[in-house]
Design an enzyme around this catalytic site. Structure first.
Site, short mmCIF file in Angstrom:
data_model
loop_
_atom_site.label_atom_id
_atom_site.label_comp_id
_atom_site.label_asym_id
_atom_site.label_seq_id
_atom_site.Cartn_x
_atom_site.Cartn_y
_atom_site.Cartn_z
N HIS A 85 -34.98 54.55 168.95
CA HIS A 85 -33.91 55.32 169.61
C HIS A 85 -33.61 54.77 170.99
CE1 HIS A 85 -34.60 59.14 166.96
NE2 HIS A 85 -33.83 58.24 166.38
N LYS A 134 -40.64 61.04 150.94
CA LYS A 134 -40.13 61.92 152.00
C LYS A 134 -40.13 63.38 151.53
CE LYS A 134 -36.66 62.74 155.42
NZ LYS A 134 -35.56 62.26 156.22
N ASN A 173 -41.44 59.46 161.79
CA ASN A 173 -40.84 58.88 163.01
C ASN A 173 -41.48 57.55 163.39
OD1 ASN A 173 -39.05 61.02 163.39
ND2 ASN A 173 -40.66 62.24 164.36
N HIS A 175 -28.82 51.77 164.03
CA HIS A 175 -30.07 52.52 163.96
C HIS A 175 -31.13 51.81 163.09
CE1 HIS A 175 -32.91 55.78 163.80
NE2 HIS A 175 -32.82 55.81 162.48
N GLU A 228 -35.21 51.04 157.05
CA GLU A 228 -35.82 52.37 156.85
C GLU A 228 -36.73 52.34 155.61
OE1 GLU A 228 -36.20 55.82 158.92
OE2 GLU A 228 -34.38 54.70 159.36
N1 GLY Z 1 -36.03 60.56 159.63
C1 GLY Z 1 -37.16 61.31 159.94
C2 GLY Z 1 -37.18 62.68 159.36
O1 GLY Z 1 -36.29 63.04 158.60
O2 GLY Z 1 -38.06 63.44 159.66
#
Ligand code: GLY
Length: 364
Positions: free
Chosen positions: A252, A227, A245, A264, A185
């Site tokens: 997925h 983020k 995404n 994942h 990630e």
């Molecule tokens: N993991 C993608 C989001 O939180 O939008």
């Protein structure tokens, strides 16, 4: 202890990061004047490893505490397990004035957050992520939910936590497989953010694998800040947030097709390789950049093993994915690091080609 503020217009909240900061949980709950009726949903594996710390916390806590030990797995991220949580909450007489504390990885955080978003029309909750993947991604941003049938995260809600507490000490007991998931990630964020972070990760990959404390904390902070900025601009994923995404439409479906035999974060790495390939095939990404960028997913080659796969089945699973409207699959693709294109449609044959080529990298 470091603090990053997530500035979502409807709700601002802090993310605390540091080593041995779990003991600050009570103080933060007090300072933020949150409910003292605690309902802790704790991954049983974490409970077994950190029983003493959790016991010390609960015996020092001056409010009410109920502990729900949860066997975290994709299969248990279900409405049956959710019902058990509601049952417990009701049986102990908790109502709107209660606080769910999720301690565990992304699965625990997702189901706990969803319980909080729905119980008594929504109660407060706190995220204490104990895996690298949950620390860098799922604990921040307010996506909560459960799986239904074979579809991942199809039932859910946006519900932001009151705060997130990342104690990097929890990471030290993670099995390598879990560390790989987190790095997967983090690599996604390298493609989303900037070339500097990409190079930094490429040159220090071993430091992440060894969980070098300074480097890991720096990587976690970079991902969360990135983020946080994205989610602050587009909490409900009507546009910009879709970039988060990247690789996930593939990931997925691959997880489901592989019967969750890969996790994942591992599927995200494979999904990133697919997204790079599709970006190249659609002419968005140059050959030169494709070769450079693939180096990072390729570093996981010996760490991820796929079983024999059926690309057609993966394609069918993707079609069912909730992000596809009118049965058309929408991809997040890349022109270069930091330049993402969302909602790209692609020919079935192209998608199958990318699956075959990219997944083959991870077959032994
Ligand atoms: N993991 C993608 C989001 O939180 O939008």
């Amino acid at each position: 202890m470091k603090k990053i503020d997530i500035r979502i217009p409807a709700k601002e909240y802090p993310v605390f990061i540091g080593a041995n900061i779990f003991d600050s949980l009570e103080k933060i709950i007090r300072i933020k004047k949150l409910s003292r009726n605690l309902f802790m949903i704790i991954d049983r594996k974490v409970m077994n490893l950190y029983r003493d710390d959790i016991k010390r916390f609960s015996s020092n806590f001056s409010g009410k505490i109920f502990i729900n030990e949860f066997d975290a797995s994709e299969a248990n991220k279900s409405y049956l397990e959710l019902a058990k949580i509601y049952n417990d909450l009701i049986a102990i007489g908790y109502g709107r004035d209660s606080l769910i504390v999720a301690i565990g990885g992304g699965i625990t955080g997702d189901i706990a957050g969803f319980a909080a978003s729905t119980f008594a029309r929504g109660i407060q909750f706190v995220q204490v992520p104990t895996t690298l993947l949950a620390a860098v991604d799922s604990s921040v941003g307010g996506k909560t939910g459960i799986n239904f049938g074979e579809t991942k995260n199809i039932i859910g809600a946006f519900h932001q936590p009151e705060f997130v507490l990342i104690d990097t000490e929890f990471l030290k007991t993670l099995p390598e497989e879990e560390i790989i998931c987190g790095i997967g990630e983090i690599v996604k964020y390298a493609f989303l953010s900037d070339k500097k972070f990409f190079e930094l990760l490429k040159n220090n990959f071993h430091k992440l694998l060894e969980l070098d404390s300074t480097f890991t904390t720096r990587a976690i902070e970079t991902c969360i800040k990135f983020k946080g900025d994205v989610v602050a601009k587009d909490e409900k994923e009507s546009g910009l947030r879709k970039i988060l995404n990247l690789g996930h439409t593939f990931a997925h479906a691959i997880e489901v097709e592989q019967n969750y035999l890969i996790k994942h974060g591992q599927a995200v790495v494979v999904g990133l390789a697919c997204a790079l390939e599709l970006s190249r095939r659609t002419g968005l990404l140059s050959e030169k950049l494709f070769t450079q960028y693939l180096q990072l997913p390729f570093m996981f080659k010996d760490k991820i093993t796929l079983n024999a796969f059926d690309p057609l089945q993966i394609y069918e699973i993707m079609k069912r994915d909730k992000k596809g409207r009118e049965n058309r699959i929408k991809f997040v693709l890349l022109k270069e690091i930091g330049r993402l294109i969302v909602d790209v449609e692609a020919e079935k044959d192209e998608v199958i080609y990318c699956l075959n080529k990219s997944l083959a990298l991870f077959i032994k």
